[in-house]
Write a protein that holds these residues in place. Structure first.
Motif, mmCIF file in Angstrom:
data_model
loop_
_atom_site.group_PDB
_atom_site.id
_atom_site.type_symbol
_atom_site.label_atom_id
_atom_site.label_comp_id
_atom_site.label_asym_id
_atom_site.label_seq_id
_atom_site.Cartn_x
_atom_site.Cartn_y
_atom_site.Cartn_z
ATOM 1 N N LEU A 8 -18.977 -4.131 5.818
ATOM 2 C CA LEU A 8 -19.500 -4.181 4.384
ATOM 3 C C LEU A 8 -19.050 -2.583 3.901
ATOM 4 O O LEU A 8 -18.495 -2.309 2.741
ATOM 5 N N ILE A 9 -19.378 -1.408 4.889
ATOM 6 C CA ILE A 9 -18.866 -0.170 4.461
ATOM 7 C C ILE A 9 -17.406 -0.299 4.222
ATOM 8 O O ILE A 9 -17.061 0.485 3.201
ATOM 9 N N VAL A 32 -20.747 0.003 -5.030
ATOM 10 C CA VAL A 32 -22.105 0.482 -4.666
ATOM 11 C C VAL A 32 -22.811 -0.563 -4.144
ATOM 12 O O VAL A 32 -23.655 -0.680 -3.419
ATOM 13 N N SER A 33 -22.815 -2.011 -4.916
ATOM 14 C CA SER A 33 -23.502 -3.181 -4.416
ATOM 15 C C SER A 33 -23.442 -3.494 -2.993
ATOM 16 O O SER A 33 -24.176 -3.769 -2.100
ATOM 17 N N ALA A 38 -24.944 -3.095 2.986
ATOM 18 C CA ALA A 38 -24.836 -2.448 4.336
ATOM 19 C C ALA A 38 -25.982 -1.831 4.664
ATOM 20 O O ALA A 38 -26.598 -1.843 5.868
ATOM 21 N N MET A 39 -26.651 -0.896 3.588
ATOM 22 C CA MET A 39 -27.800 -0.045 4.223
ATOM 23 C C MET A 39 -28.710 -1.089 4.414
ATOM 24 O O MET A 39 -29.720 -0.876 5.205
ATOM 25 N N CYS A 44 -32.919 -3.782 8.038
ATOM 26 C CA CYS A 44 -33.187 -5.001 8.524
ATOM 27 C C CYS A 44 -33.275 -4.740 9.914
ATOM 28 O O CYS A 44 -34.334 -5.193 10.711
ATOM 29 N N ARG A 45 -32.070 -4.742 10.568
ATOM 30 C CA ARG A 45 -31.824 -4.592 12.047
ATOM 31 C C ARG A 45 -32.791 -3.380 12.693
ATOM 32 O O ARG A 45 -33.287 -3.800 13.838
#
Length: 86
Positions: A8-9, A32-33, A38-39, A44-45
């Protein structure tokens, strides 16, 4: 960082470079989305790893907790932390 977050990054960075000299709004919004997701997946992880344990990633309990995170609740919790800090 998991492979999902890394991808994602990388996608967000590629979208930023794709805009050329003058950034196109659509590409920048998408970048940005994508970075936000990714963040969010990293958060969650982190939560699942801390509460269940990273070595239990393949278990139903870990996966349930990972998927139970909600954007609005996470945002509000982070805002509360921000307010409490001097």
């Amino acid at each position: 960082m998991s492979m999902l977050e890394a991808r994602l990054i990388a996608t967000a960075r590629a979208l930023c470079r794709r805009t050329g000299r003058r950034p196109r709004d659509a590409f920048m919004r998408r970048a940005v989305s994508t970075a936000y997701y990714a963040m969010f997946h990293a958060l969650c992880r982190l939560c699942a790893d801390q509460l269940i344990g990273g070595k239990y990633e393949k278990t139903p309990a870990w996966q349930r907790l990972y998927r139970a995170m909600e954007h609005k609740i996470a945002k509000n919790a982070l805002l509360l932390i921000k307010v409490r800090q001097p």
